[in-house]
Every structure is written in C-alpha cells, then in structure tokens.
Design a protein around this motif. Structure first.
Motif, mmCIF file in Angstrom:
data_model
loop_
_atom_site.group_PDB
_atom_site.id
_atom_site.type_symbol
_atom_site.label_atom_id
_atom_site.label_comp_id
_atom_site.label_asym_id
_atom_site.label_seq_id
_atom_site.Cartn_x
_atom_site.Cartn_y
_atom_site.Cartn_z
ATOM 1 N N ASP A 1 0.822 -1.226 0.000
ATOM 2 C CA ASP A 1 0.000 0.000 0.000
ATOM 3 C C ASP A 1 0.848 1.265 0.000
ATOM 4 O OD1 ASP A 1 -2.451 -1.402 0.186
ATOM 5 O OD2 ASP A 1 -2.077 -1.733 2.317
ATOM 6 N N PHE A 2 2.071 1.174 0.539
ATOM 7 C CA PHE A 2 2.857 2.396 0.707
ATOM 8 C C PHE A 2 3.172 3.090 -0.612
ATOM 9 C CE2 PHE A 2 6.531 -0.547 0.292
ATOM 10 C CZ PHE A 2 7.298 0.157 -0.635
ATOM 11 N N PHE B 1 15.516 4.234 -0.472
ATOM 12 C CA PHE B 1 16.264 3.801 0.710
ATOM 13 C C PHE B 1 16.005 2.330 1.065
ATOM 14 C CE2 PHE B 1 12.510 6.277 1.882
ATOM 15 C CZ PHE B 1 11.792 5.368 2.642
ATOM 16 N N LEU C 1 11.602 -5.466 -0.985
ATOM 17 C CA LEU C 1 10.322 -5.179 -0.322
ATOM 18 C C LEU C 1 9.974 -6.180 0.783
ATOM 19 C CD1 LEU C 1 8.052 -3.950 -3.248
ATOM 20 C CD2 LEU C 1 9.539 -2.659 -1.761
ATOM 21 N N ALA D 1 8.596 -8.556 3.173
ATOM 22 C CA ALA D 1 7.441 -9.461 3.206
ATOM 23 C C ALA D 1 6.667 -9.475 1.890
ATOM 24 C CB ALA D 1 6.518 -9.062 4.358
ATOM 25 N N VAL E 1 13.170 5.882 9.247
ATOM 26 C CA VAL E 1 13.959 4.744 8.760
ATOM 27 C C VAL E 1 15.054 4.400 9.779
ATOM 28 C CG1 VAL E 1 15.472 3.939 6.891
ATOM 29 C CG2 VAL E 1 13.432 5.252 6.355
ATOM 30 N N PRO F 1 3.287 7.826 6.468
ATOM 31 C CA PRO F 1 3.489 7.045 5.238
ATOM 32 C C PRO F 1 4.716 6.131 5.313
ATOM 33 C CG PRO F 1 3.027 9.333 4.702
ATOM 34 C CD PRO F 1 3.223 9.268 6.182
ATOM 35 N N VAL F 2 5.806 6.622 5.897
ATOM 36 C CA VAL F 2 7.009 5.785 6.007
ATOM 37 C C VAL F 2 6.754 4.645 6.995
ATOM 38 C CG1 VAL F 2 9.508 5.848 6.229
ATOM 39 C CG2 VAL F 2 8.281 7.934 5.773
ATOM 40 N N ILE G 1 3.935 3.112 7.316
ATOM 41 C CA ILE G 1 3.209 2.087 6.543
ATOM 42 C C ILE G 1 4.220 1.260 5.737
ATOM 43 C CG2 ILE G 1 1.523 1.725 4.682
ATOM 44 C CD1 ILE G 1 0.055 4.246 5.714
ATOM 45 N N LEU G 2 5.182 1.956 5.118
ATOM 46 C CA LEU G 2 6.218 1.262 4.331
ATOM 47 C C LEU G 2 6.984 0.263 5.205
ATOM 48 C CD1 LEU G 2 8.709 2.853 1.835
ATOM 49 C CD2 LEU G 2 9.571 1.459 3.668
ATOM 50 N N GLU H 1 4.869 -2.689 6.271
ATOM 51 C CA GLU H 1 4.552 -3.608 5.168
ATOM 52 C C GLU H 1 5.736 -4.488 4.808
ATOM 53 O OE1 GLU H 1 2.674 -1.055 2.135
ATOM 54 O OE2 GLU H 1 0.879 -2.208 2.614
ATOM 55 N N ILE H 2 6.932 -3.900 4.734
ATOM 56 C CA ILE H 2 8.058 -4.755 4.335
ATOM 57 C C ILE H 2 8.419 -5.742 5.455
ATOM 58 C CG2 ILE H 2 8.985 -3.130 2.628
ATOM 59 C CD1 ILE H 2 11.192 -2.437 4.596
ATOM 60 N N ALA I 1 17.220 8.505 2.201
ATOM 61 C CA ALA I 1 15.920 9.170 2.393
ATOM 62 C C ALA I 1 16.053 10.685 2.353
ATOM 63 C CB ALA I 1 15.300 8.730 3.714
ATOM 64 N N LEU J 1 -5.396 7.927 6.059
ATOM 65 C CA LEU J 1 -4.336 7.181 5.372
ATOM 66 C C LEU J 1 -4.625 5.682 5.440
ATOM 67 C CD1 LEU J 1 -0.820 8.626 6.380
ATOM 68 C CD2 LEU J 1 -1.809 8.473 4.116
ATOM 69 N N ARG K 1 -6.801 3.771 2.988
ATOM 70 C CA ARG K 1 -6.279 3.394 1.671
ATOM 71 C C ARG K 1 -5.313 2.207 1.787
ATOM 72 N NH1 ARG K 1 -4.076 9.086 0.321
ATOM 73 N NH2 ARG K 1 -3.169 8.109 -1.518
ATOM 74 N N THR K 2 -5.351 1.514 2.924
ATOM 75 C CA THR K 2 -4.466 0.364 3.111
ATOM 76 C C THR K 2 -5.275 -0.896 3.404
ATOM 77 O OG1 THR K 2 -4.219 0.513 5.504
ATOM 78 C CG2 THR K 2 -2.771 1.914 4.194
ATOM 79 N N ARG K 3 -4.562 -2.014 3.598
ATOM 80 C CA ARG K 3 -5.236 -3.280 3.918
ATOM 81 C C ARG K 3 -5.755 -3.289 5.352
ATOM 82 N NH1 ARG K 3 -1.376 -4.113 0.215
ATOM 83 N NH2 ARG K 3 -1.720 -5.675 -1.391
#
Lengths: 150, 434
Positions: free
Chosen positions: A60-61, A70, A74, A76, B86, B125-126, B128-129, B132-133, B224, B393, B396-398
């Motif tokens: 979603d990001f 950076f 990705l 997962a 980060v 937003p970061v 969420i990033l 997610e990863i 970043a 925010l 707009r995500t899962r």
C-alpha cells in the motif's frame, strides 16, 4: 480512415461475474494486459488491466511514498501471492470505468483519447456500446503513420 | 441581569460551534462568517466594535504559528522525517515492540518542537512502508503515533496550538512548560506506551514469514534525505529558535518574534528557489480560523457573557483550587474528545482571565486547561487532526482504522492517561506547586 479498419477483431474479454482468478488465468495464458469487461448482452461495462491485478500483491505504501530508494527489497512483499479470498474477489470490485471509442470514429480522434488517458489499448464498441474490437496504440499509431506518404 | 447583547452573542457563538462540529462546512469558513456576524451584531447592539475586534486577535499566537510553519515548510520536502523513521526502524532491528517504541518516540520528540499534524503527515506514510516490508499490521503503529504525538505536543510551549494560546494569555514561558508540563508528559508517555503495547499485544507478535533483521539491515536512511544541506541549515535555525525560547526572559523577546526571526533567517540562509511553495505550506486557513475564533470570543467577552460564566463558577461555592483544576481538566478533556480543542481553549481562556480578576489563583487552572485539551483528543477518531490524518491514510491500506476500533484503543489510553495526569497534577500542586 476509421477505427474499425485497424482494430483487432478477435478480442479476449471477460464477463463481469468472473473472479480475479479467472482473469489472471486468461491474462497469463494469452499474454494480455487489458481485458474489456462485458455483461450478459456483450455490452462494455468496465475494463480490467494487469495493473489492477498486480495491485493486489503490491504494498500500500506505493500510494503515499514517492521516493523509496532507501530500500533495496520489499521484504514481506517480495514473495507475496494472493490469498484464496483475494483470488475470489469479483472483478466488478476492481475493474475501472471503461474508456472506449466507437468503431466509426477517426483514427486521430481515437489516438488523441489514448494519448490523453495514457492508455496502451482501448476497447472499440458499436452504437449500442457492444464490444466489437480492441485497438492498441500500435494499431492506431502505425495506421496513422501509413497516411504520411513516407 | 441578562441583556439582549448577552443573548445575541451567545446565540451567534453556539450556532457557529454547532455548524463547526457538524463538519458540514469547512470550519474556517464558518468561523469567518461567525466572526463577521459577531462584529456587525456588536456594532448594531452596541456591545462590540471593529477596533475591539482587532485588539482581541492574539498576534503573538499567530506570529509563533507562522514562524514555526515556515521552518516546517522548509524542512518538509527534504526527507528529514523519513530519515528519522527509517533510522528508528534500523535501530529497532525490526522487532515489533521496539519498532513501536522508537517510531512513536521519534514522532513525539518531533511533535514537541514542530506542529504534530505535520509530523504525523510525514512519518505515517514511512511507517506504513516499514510495517509492510516487515509484514506487520499497520494499525497499532498508526494509532500509537497519533496518540503519542498528541501527548508529546503537550510538553512544550510550541508543541500544540492550545499551549501557544495558553502561554500567550497566561504569560507562560518556554521554561515554564519544560518545568511543569514536560515531567508530567514523560510519565504519561511511558504509561500510554505500556497501555498501547498491552492493547495491541496480539498484533505486535514477531513476524515469522521473513527475517526481520535482514529486512531492516538493507535500509539505507541516508538515501531518504534529498537535500542534506538544507536539513542542516533548518535544524540549526530550529535549534537557535529553541535556545531563544529558553532564554526568552533574558533576551526580552516574545516567542513570536523569536520564531518569526528564526524563520526569516532560515529563509535567507536556505534561499529556496521556490519561495512560493514554502509559503504555500503555511496553513493560512488555520491562522484565519484562529483569528476568527479570537474575534468571536472577543464578542462574548465584550457582551459580558464570560463575566457571567466566571460568576457562575464562583457561585458554586468555595472550591479548592485543586478540585477546580481537576474538574476543569476532565471537562476540557471530555469536550476535546468530541470537538476541536482549539475553540474550547480560546473560549475558556477569557473565563480564566476573568476569574483572575476576581482574585482566584488561576495558575493551576491554566495547566489543567493545557493537559485537558492535550489528552482529550486521544479518545476518539475525530478528537484531533492527527487522528483524522492517520485514519484517512489507513483507509487506503489493507488495515483501515474504524471509529469503533479507535474508541476501543483510544478511550482506555485517554482515561488512564487522564487519571495519571490528575494524580500527578494533585501531587505537583501540593509538593512542588505550579
């Protein structure tokens, strides 16, 4: 020249009641990126692109973070495959509003729409909005170039 | 005796508040129309005029907000906030509870110095990033960031708009906030993060799908930052502004002048190619909203409404200042959970000033107002702008955050933190004194 003369008449399309799994199989088997979505009367009611299918497995990001240089992988999401529930989603939930051209429109008119909407392919319909073909930007573009008398 | 002026001014004010809280029309537009009506009514009914309306606008608050907004506007496009998030992820080694603590700590510390809405807009937003990863549910992180940024903002004079308003009205300095508010905020922050960890204990389990350590090891925070030179210059100017705030008494400059001065020097030093873009990041609508509210409340004040209100409070009886303070803290907090805390603060300030003229010791009341306005917003999804931002925010995500989910997590944090702060407030009053 009009769109009908250069469009592909053999078009792969999908019925609105199909699921993501059905669309994915079609796209994979025939190596296609755009599927017009039709109802019982073959009327064009939507469009499904490979992008919409891939969105299911993308994070979603990407909607919020423009620069993600950076990260190198990705995590997962690198090996993510859709769940059973995601494969069972009806395509009417993820299809987009169709942008189409009439078969008797001029090539330049159709090319202008394709350019404006940043599309690669555009469904072609008759006066009753029934699907009759599909024109790619290559189909339209090369047909226009042919008229340049090179 | 209740006069026609009192009735008219109350009517205008209440109608404006109802329309603002209904959220059908933008709050700034409603406040502007209301302020105009209040002045026009004041002129015709003889309780308010244009000169008085200009006098009640607190330019110290507006100047401080503009100065800090310009500094944030210069820092925003540089990627500095992404860098901080980060870095937090890297230090946490991808472990969920540590990640929650570090990310919320970064958000809270940034919120102490800068506007917490901007902080959340840039860090969420970061977040969420990163989640997610790492394969984590984003809800615990987003909700905790909003809640703890609201709490962090309470710690300093510049951290939250109600604090700026209160400082200006009560003549509190930056150091007053560090002395009275920061210790209470630190304890509340710790209690809140423990409560949030407990409430989200299921979601904060380590991911078994991937090697979290390896995922965060590949993050490169330096990438970043897009403009390191600008980051350096703006951080230097923010540091100078903070030093200026701390030595406000010594240098005899108002916080607004310090903030405007630091932002002007920052603009001069950075010399941005797109000056208009920096000024576009100043939230002019918020400034107009503030000004309009000042004018509206000025109308109430001039019509004598706030005097009646202060007398009504006094008529309750001989209340001990601590009881009055704790009651105010809870009333303001409960109101702030359902409505915007800025109009509440602007409306209560003149009442406290009125009580002061009647000989009541009001210093504890100012702190009660600050704590109540800061904590109340955590209870509900609409309680603060930071909550609204992370929620929209998340939609707009899962992992969308529903109002019910927010209540389930936010209300316990709000009630526990209010209880803790009430206890500390009483302790502070008797042991140290405000």
């Amino acid at each position: 020249m009009i769109v009908r003369n250069c469009m592909k008449k053999r078009v792969f399309f999908i019925h609105v009641d199909e699921t993501v799994a059905g669309a994915a199989k079609l796209m994979q088997e025939y190596h296609i990126g755009t599927l017009p979505v039709v109802d019982d009367n073959n009327k064009l009611i939507g469009i499904l692109t490979l992008h919409s299918l891939l969105r299911i497995v993308l994070p979603d990001f990407i909607e919020f973070v423009a620069n993600f240089s950076f990260i190198n992988n990705l995590g997962a999401f690198e090996t993510r495959i859709p769940s059973e529930a995601e494969l069972d989603i009806h395509i009417k939930e993820i299809m987009e509003e169709p942008i189409f051209v009439q078969q008797d429109w001029s090539l330049v008119h159709a090319a202008a729409i394709l350019h404006n909407e940043e599309l690669n392919d555009i469904p072609v319909v008759d006066s009753s909005r029934r699907l009759v073909g599909l024109a790619s930007h290559v189909d339209l573009g090369t047909a226009i170039i042919r008229s340049w008398n090179l | 005796m209740i006069t026609l002026s009192v009735i008219i001014s109350i009517f205008i004010f209440i109608v404006v508040l109802i329309i603002i809280f209904s959220e059908k029309i933008n709050r700034t537009i409603v406040a502007m129309v209301g302020a105009t009506l209040m002045v026009v009514a004041g002129i015709y009914f003889g309780f308010y005029n244009q000169e008085q309306a200009v006098e009640v606008v607190d330019f110290n608050t507006l100047g401080l907000l503009i100065g800090m907004m310009i500094l944030v506007g210069l820092l925003e496009p540089t990627g500095f906030f992404q860098f901080l998030a980060v870095m937090a992820a890297k230090i946490s080694k991808g472990k969920p509870i540590r990640l929650l603590i570090f990310l919320t700590a970064v958000t809270s510390i940034a919120s102490m110095v800068l506007d917490n809405v901007t902080t959340v807009v840039l860090i969420a937003p970061v977040t969420i990033l990163i989640c997610e990863i790492l394969g984590y549910n984003t809800r615990p992180f987003l909700i905790s960031e909003a809640i703890l940024s609201n709490i962090g903002g309470m710690a300093t004079l510049v951290g939250d708009p109600p604090n700026i308003l209160i400082a200006s009205a009560a003549n509190f300095t930056f150091v007053d906030f560090l002395r009275n508010s920061l210790p209470i905020v630190l304890v509340t922050w710790l209690v809140s993060i423990i409560v949030l960890n407990y409430l989200f204990r299921k979601e904060l389990q380590s991911s078994k799908i991937i090697d979290n350590g390896a995922v965060v090891a590949q993050l490169n925070p330096k990438e970043a930052i897009k403009e390191p030179k600008i980051v350096f210059k703006v951080l230097v100017m923010i540091a100078i502004a903070l030093i200026g705030f701390i030595f406000e008494d010594l240098i005899k400059l108002e916080p607004s002048l310090i903030a405007i001065g630091a932002s002007s020097l920052a603009l001069l030093w950075v010399n941005p190619s797109k000056v208009k873009e920096v000024f576009n990041l100043v939230e002019w609508d918020v400034l107009v909203f503030f000004s309009s509210l000042f004018i509206l409340v000025g109308g109430l004040e001039n019509a004598g409404v706030l005097h009646y209100l202060a007398q009504a409070i006094l008529s309750i009886g001989d209340l001990h200042p601590v009881i009055l303070g704790v009651s105010l803290l809870w009333i303001v907090a409960l109101l702030s959970a359902i409505v915007d805390n800025i109009p509440i603060t602007i409306a209560i300030i003149p009442v406290i000033l009125e009580l002061e003229t009647m000989g009541i010791p009001v210093t504890p009341l100012w702190w009660a107002l600050a704590f109540g306005a800061g904590l109340g917003g955590n209870g509900t999804i609409i309680g603060s702008t930071a909550n609204v931002i992370v929620t929209s925010l998340s939609d707009r995500t899962r992992y969308p955050i529903s109002p019910m989910l927010w209540n389930k997590k936010g209300l316990p944090v709000m009630f526990i933190s209010l209880t803790v702060v009430s206890g500390l407030y009483v302790l502070f009053f008797f042991l140290i004194g405000f």
